[in-house]
Design a protein around this motif. Sequence first.
Motif, PDB file in Angstrom:
ATOM      1  N   UNK A 247      15.928 -18.121  19.718  1.00 46.00           N
ATOM      2  CA  UNK A 247      15.357 -16.855  20.266  1.00 46.00           C
ATOM      3  C   UNK A 247      15.534 -16.138  20.636  1.00 46.00           C
ATOM      4  N   UNK A 248      17.402 -15.162  20.229  1.00 39.00           N
ATOM      5  CA  UNK A 248      17.504 -14.284  20.464  1.00 39.00           C
ATOM      6  C   UNK A 248      17.589 -13.184  19.404  1.00 39.00           C
ATOM      7  N   UNK A 249      16.814 -14.323  17.975  1.00 35.06           N
ATOM      8  CA  UNK A 249      16.711 -13.283  16.320  1.00 35.06           C
ATOM      9  C   UNK A 249      15.188 -13.433  16.285  1.00 35.06           C
ATOM     10  N   UNK A 250      14.238 -14.401  16.889  1.00 30.98           N
ATOM     11  CA  UNK A 250      12.995 -14.326  17.000  1.00 30.98           C
ATOM     12  C   UNK A 250      12.458 -12.853  17.729  1.00 30.98           C
ATOM     13  N   UNK A 251      13.132 -13.082  18.882  1.00 27.90           N
ATOM     14  CA  UNK A 251      12.411 -12.064  20.170  1.00 27.90           C
ATOM     15  C   UNK A 251      13.415 -10.227  20.073  1.00 27.90           C
ATOM     16  N   UNK A 252      14.962 -10.770  19.696  1.00 30.81           N
ATOM     17  CA  UNK A 252      15.376  -9.827  19.545  1.00 30.81           C
ATOM     18  C   UNK A 252      15.439  -9.103  18.544  1.00 30.81           C
ATOM     19  N   UNK A 253      16.823  -9.065  17.748  1.00 29.43           N
ATOM     20  CA  UNK A 253      16.611  -8.693  16.619  1.00 29.43           C
ATOM     21  C   UNK A 253      15.708  -8.401  15.205  1.00 29.43           C
ATOM     22  N   UNK A 254      14.450  -9.562  15.272  1.00 29.63           N
ATOM     23  CA  UNK A 254      13.745  -8.522  13.795  1.00 29.63           C
ATOM     24  C   UNK A 254      12.627  -7.827  14.889  1.00 29.63           C
ATOM     25  N   UNK A 255      12.481  -8.087  16.247  1.00 27.80           N
ATOM     26  CA  UNK A 255      11.295  -6.370  16.459  1.00 27.80           C
ATOM     27  C   UNK A 255      11.840  -5.431  16.885  1.00 27.80           C
ATOM     28  N   UNK A 256      13.401  -5.109  16.423  1.00 25.49           N
ATOM     29  CA  UNK A 256      13.878  -4.483  16.724  1.00 25.49           C
ATOM     30  C   UNK A 256      14.341  -4.158  15.080  1.00 25.49           C
ATOM     31  N   UNK A 257      14.208  -4.622  14.512  1.00 27.33           N
ATOM     32  CA  UNK A 257      14.165  -3.965  12.774  1.00 27.33           C
ATOM     33  C   UNK A 257      13.106  -3.909  12.208  1.00 27.33           C
TER      34      UNK A 257
ATOM     35  N   UNK B 242      19.471  -1.391  22.973  1.00 28.56           N
ATOM     36  CA  UNK B 242      19.078  -2.342  24.828  1.00 28.56           C
ATOM     37  C   UNK B 242      18.803  -3.315  24.437  1.00 28.56           C
ATOM     38  N   UNK B 243      17.050  -3.039  23.829  1.00 31.21           N
ATOM     39  CA  UNK B 243      16.699  -4.261  23.397  1.00 31.21           C
ATOM     40  C   UNK B 243      17.269  -5.786  22.906  1.00 31.21           C
ATOM     41  N   UNK B 244      18.433  -5.201  21.865  1.00 30.80           N
ATOM     42  CA  UNK B 244      18.752  -6.337  21.461  1.00 30.80           C
ATOM     43  C   UNK B 244      19.493  -6.942  22.399  1.00 30.80           C
TER      44      UNK B 244
END
Length: 280
Positions: free
Chosen positions: A151-161, A179-181
């Motif tokens: 969940x953290x990778x798909x919804x946090x890191x990937x959108x941030x990248x 802040x998003x991550x």
Amino acid sequence: KLQADKYAQDAFDLINQSGWILFSSMILFFLMIAIFYSMVRTLILYYDLRLIKLNQSYRIVSGLISRKNVLIPFRKIQQINWKTDPVKKCFGIFEVKIQQATSGIDIKPSLIGVPGCLTSHLDLLKTDLFGPDQLQEQPEIHSSIAYFKRTWIYKGWIPALLFSPLLLLDWRFVFLLVSWVVLLLFYSLLLFKKSYIQLNNDQIRVSSGAIAHQFSQMEFGKVQHVEFRQSIFNRKRGVASLKIGNASGTLLLPFIDATTARVLYNYLLYYAEKSDQPWM
């Protein structure tokens, strides 16, 4: 020329600051509109709501402009869902949704909402439909830590990248991305903490949610189909997901121990084959 450059820079800074103010104002405006719309919609749909028990059925009467009168036999109810949030939880208030299947050539699910239920009301509903609450004492089977990571990778890191090129326009976007991550870190932790199931020989309760906390409960006799899902990556982690379907919807059990998921999958198939309980 130097004075012109200074004026241009001042104008650019003003526009840049105004952009952030305008963005914040728009978010606040749309938030207020959403709250107002929700209040008006709730008033129109659920004005003078009454839930009346008649033998083995419920009658729900509500509505301001159009009066709604619905009869729900117990035997047609497939599952009930209830949820609360931190504010409502302080007052012991839940939003309940009753899912039933309608009879006919094309069986379509019907969902009945009952907002503003107190804890005592919810307990009566569960007792009417499922008997004394035996699941409360059952152990909680939680999702794997892989659920949090995914969940953290798909919804946090990937959108941030994906939005990282914004840094080429203004380096201050780094604060927004970080802040998003971090925000999604806490969101994923809450989601993971509330993701668990409780079950006995003939019932199951599924917990889910992050800020809000939602529960779904059904009897195994209502099961229509079961899906066992396990990707290559999940096989290495020793986890799997189950999707349990009834005549009104599905329950998802994400990233639980693969052995537990397989045992439950086989038991539900066995239960569905041997059970003569009417599903509607």
